[in-house]
Design an enzyme around this catalytic site. Structure first.
Site, PDB file in Angstrom:
ATOM      1  N   CYS A  96       0.813  -1.227   0.000  1.00  0.00           N
ATOM      2  CA  CYS A  96       0.000   0.000   0.000  1.00  0.00           C
ATOM      3  C   CYS A  96       0.846   1.277   0.000  1.00  0.00           C
ATOM      4  CB  CYS A  96      -0.948   0.002   1.188  1.00  0.00           C
ATOM      5  SG  CYS A  96      -1.983  -1.458   1.237  1.00  0.00           S
ATOM      6  N   HIS A 141      -2.912   7.039   2.652  1.00  0.00           N
ATOM      7  CA  HIS A 141      -3.414   5.796   2.059  1.00  0.00           C
ATOM      8  C   HIS A 141      -4.807   5.519   2.637  1.00  0.00           C
ATOM      9  CE1 HIS A 141      -4.074   1.719   1.040  1.00  0.00           C
ATOM     10  NE2 HIS A 141      -3.776   1.239   2.230  1.00  0.00           N
ATOM     11  N   ASN A 163     -10.202  -0.150   0.336  1.00  0.00           N
ATOM     12  CA  ASN A 163      -8.739  -0.033   0.316  1.00  0.00           C
ATOM     13  C   ASN A 163      -8.235  -0.599  -1.017  1.00  0.00           C
ATOM     14  OD1 ASN A 163      -5.997  -0.429   0.643  1.00  0.00           O
ATOM     15  ND2 ASN A 163      -6.160  -1.203   2.741  1.00  0.00           N
TER      16      ASN A 163
HETATM   17  O1  UT7 Z   1      -3.679  -1.383   3.610  1.00  0.00           O
HETATM   18  C1  UT7 Z   1      -2.870  -1.710   4.694  1.00  0.00           C
HETATM   19  C2  UT7 Z   1      -3.337  -1.086   5.867  1.00  0.00           C
HETATM   20  N1  UT7 Z   1      -4.427  -1.860   6.477  1.00  0.00           N
HETATM   21  C3  UT7 Z   1      -5.024  -1.297   7.470  1.00  0.00           C
HETATM   22  O2  UT7 Z   1      -4.746  -0.195   7.815  1.00  0.00           O
HETATM   23  C4  UT7 Z   1      -6.030  -2.108   8.257  1.00  0.00           C
HETATM   24  C5  UT7 Z   1      -5.871  -1.779   9.703  1.00  0.00           C
HETATM   25  N2  UT7 Z   1      -6.803  -2.463  10.571  1.00  0.00           N
HETATM   26  C6  UT7 Z   1      -8.102  -2.132  10.624  1.00  0.00           C
HETATM   27  O3  UT7 Z   1      -8.543  -1.278   9.882  1.00  0.00           O
HETATM   28  C7  UT7 Z   1      -8.965  -2.820  11.637  1.00  0.00           C
HETATM   29  O4  UT7 Z   1      -8.157  -3.554  12.523  1.00  0.00           O
HETATM   30  C8  UT7 Z   1     -10.055  -3.748  11.010  1.00  0.00           C
HETATM   31  C9  UT7 Z   1     -11.094  -2.914  10.311  1.00  0.00           C
HETATM   32  C10 UT7 Z   1      -9.397  -4.711  10.047  1.00  0.00           C
HETATM   33  C11 UT7 Z   1     -10.735  -4.556  12.117  1.00  0.00           C
HETATM   34  O5  UT7 Z   1     -11.303  -3.681  13.077  1.00  0.00           O
HETATM   35  P1  UT7 Z   1     -11.075  -3.960  14.634  1.00  0.00           P
HETATM   36  O6  UT7 Z   1     -11.806  -2.917  15.358  1.00  0.00           O
HETATM   37  O7  UT7 Z   1      -9.592  -4.042  14.850  1.00  0.00           O
HETATM   38  O8  UT7 Z   1     -11.811  -5.337  14.825  1.00  0.00           O
HETATM   39  P2  UT7 Z   1     -11.223  -6.760  15.276  1.00  0.00           P
HETATM   40  O9  UT7 Z   1     -10.381  -7.345  14.189  1.00  0.00           O
HETATM   41  O10 UT7 Z   1     -10.619  -6.610  16.627  1.00  0.00           O
HETATM   42  O11 UT7 Z   1     -12.569  -7.596  15.376  1.00  0.00           O
HETATM   43  C12 UT7 Z   1     -13.612  -7.202  16.286  1.00  0.00           C
HETATM   44  C13 UT7 Z   1     -14.787  -8.157  16.150  1.00  0.00           C
HETATM   45  C14 UT7 Z   1     -14.392  -9.636  16.213  1.00  0.00           C
HETATM   46  O12 UT7 Z   1     -15.413 -10.313  16.907  1.00  0.00           O
HETATM   47  P3  UT7 Z   1     -15.228 -10.707  18.456  1.00  0.00           P
HETATM   48  O13 UT7 Z   1     -13.991 -11.561  18.478  1.00  0.00           O
HETATM   49  O14 UT7 Z   1     -15.051  -9.405  19.169  1.00  0.00           O
HETATM   50  O15 UT7 Z   1     -16.481 -11.445  18.759  1.00  0.00           O
HETATM   51  C15 UT7 Z   1     -14.415 -10.054  14.766  1.00  0.00           C
HETATM   52  O16 UT7 Z   1     -14.668 -11.443  14.620  1.00  0.00           O
HETATM   53  O17 UT7 Z   1     -15.432  -7.981  14.889  1.00  0.00           O
HETATM   54  C16 UT7 Z   1     -15.563  -9.254  14.222  1.00  0.00           C
HETATM   55  N3  UT7 Z   1     -15.474  -9.025  12.778  1.00  0.00           N
HETATM   56  C17 UT7 Z   1     -16.543  -8.793  12.002  1.00  0.00           C
HETATM   57  N4  UT7 Z   1     -17.863  -8.738  12.278  1.00  0.00           N
HETATM   58  C18 UT7 Z   1     -18.707  -8.484  11.268  1.00  0.00           C
HETATM   59  C19 UT7 Z   1     -14.354  -8.976  12.023  1.00  0.00           C
HETATM   60  N5  UT7 Z   1     -14.692  -8.711  10.741  1.00  0.00           N
HETATM   61  C20 UT7 Z   1     -16.043  -8.602  10.708  1.00  0.00           C
HETATM   62  C21 UT7 Z   1     -16.979  -8.341   9.688  1.00  0.00           C
HETATM   63  N6  UT7 Z   1     -18.285  -8.274  10.005  1.00  0.00           N
HETATM   64  N7  UT7 Z   1     -16.600  -8.108   8.411  1.00  0.00           N
END
Ligand code: UT7
Length: 329
Positions: free
Chosen positions: A123, A256, A286
């Site tokens: 990215c 980005h 993204n």
């Molecule tokens: O291009 C390179 C740069 N990439 C980035 O900058 C990405 C950086 N990271 C992020 O943007 C975030 O970490 C994400 C958007 C990927 C994830 O957000 P988060 O607030 O960190 O969520 P998490 O991964 O900690 O997941 C929270 C909850 C989990 O459930 P439990 O374990 O709390 O029950 C996941 O299973 O959300 C759940 N979850 C979803 N639920 C519904 C994860 N993906 C989804 C989904 N729909 N698509």
């Protein structure tokens, strides 16, 4: 006689292209539900700000998107493809293992002879490619470069992993960068830290006629989030210091486009009002190396970013890689 080496490089045209198929969160959620994967528009919007993304169809390749964006940038720069003397494509989703997508773009543009190569910095790829093109122009190795970020991330997504497949989209953006007596690009800065290779990767590779390892995107989202927020702030400060400017001199910030929460936190830490923050992640998702030139082109064409404005571009992504380019348009 010593050849005259230009002191600066300047963007003279921008272009971009999105494949026509657009999927809203609801459309994607309905598609994933057929395989028993649960997600919702609300989760995606709340956690990322993404509302829709574009995906290629059929056998459309990265180079096809790149060529469309390149043609638009060439037209905006009022420049013929034959006058380009350097082509750099930033991509992590090339058409083939080799040759480079840049060589395929060169062929599709109907030109030949000038150097053409890909940059692989995920990215951060566009910021890396623009920095390279700027350096080559300032050493006299090129005078008119086509710098492209193009991706078909839909090809490397795991549609069984809801934590990643809702985040990415396809697209391309391009600029024409020319030798100039006036700046242009004011300062650049690139970094990488290979200790974080594993937190964002596509581990599969080709060996002995087979794909070994998993050829789909893996990401530790929270780990990436934490690093991204910090490095985007640090690199913004150091590139501004290099140019002898401060955050108050920035008219537009284009980080980005990965997640609205990362974008807003970067703007806040830089004390930039959100009106100065360019946001396209809501409509594009993204698009990795394409996200910055796509956002730049849309903002130029909409009249938001005007000639003479000072723009700060910031990339961050797999590797881990990050960097910034500060420029006057
Ligand atoms: O291009 C390179 C740069 N990439 C980035 O900058 C990405 C950086 N990271 C992020 O943007 C975030 O970490 C994400 C958007 C990927 C994830 O957000 P988060 O607030 O960190 O969520 P998490 O991964 O900690 O997941 C929270 C909850 C989990 O459930 P439990 O374990 O709390 O029950 C996941 O299973 O959300 C759940 N979850 C979803 N639920 C519904 C994860 N993906 C989804 C989904 N729909 N698509």
């Amino acid at each position: 006689m010593t050849p005259i080496v230009p002191r600066h490089s300047r963007i003279t045209g921008t272009g971009s292209f999105l494949p026509p198929k657009r999927l809203t969160n609801d459309m994607l959620a309905a598609q994933l539900a057929q395989d028993g994967i649960e997600t919702s528009d609300q989760w995606i919007v709340d956690r990322t700000g993404i509302k829709a993304r574009h995906f290629v169809e059929g056998d459309v390749a990265c180079s096809d998107l790149a060529v469309q964006a390149a043609r638009r940038a060439l037209e905006a720069a009022d420049c013929d493809a034959a006058s380009i003397d350097l082509i750099i494509v930033a991509t992590s989703t090339p058409d083939m293992v080799f040759p480079s997508t840049a060589c395929i773009v060169q062929q599709k543009l109907g030109v030949h002879g000038c150097p053409a190569f890909d940059v692989q910095a995920v990215c951060s790829g566009f910021v890396y490619a623009l920095t390279l093109a700027d350096s080559m122009i300032r050493t006299g190795a090129a005078r008119k470069a086509l710098v492209i970020g193009a991706e078909v991330f839909s090809r490397i997504l795991d549609f069984k992993d809801r934590g990643t497949c809702v985040l990415f989209g396809d697209g391309a953006g391009a600029v024409v960068l020319e030798a100039s007596d006036t700046p242009g690009i004011l300062a650049t800065e690139l970094h990488a830290d290979g200790r974080h290779v594993g937190i964002l990767c596509v581990p599969g590779h080709v060996s002995g006629g087979q794909i070994l390892g998993d050829p789909v995107l893996k990401m530790d989202g929270p780990a990436v989030f934490k690093i991204a927020v910090n490095v985007l702030f640090d690199v913004a400060q150091s590139v501004l210091a290099k140019a002898g400017l401060t955050d108050a001199d920035v008219d537009w910030l284009i980080p980005h486009q990965a997640n609205i929460r990362i974008l807003q936190s970067t703007a806040k830490r830089l004390k930039l009002p959100t009106e100065k923050l360019i946001v396209t992640v809501d409509q594009h998702g993204n698009t990795s190396a394409a996200s910055i030139p796509l956002a730049l082109d849309e903002s130029v064409r909409s009249g938001k970013i005007k000639p003479g404005d000072t723009v700060l571009l910031e990339g961050v992504g797999g590797g881990f890689t990050w960097g910034a380019v500060l420029l006057d348009l």
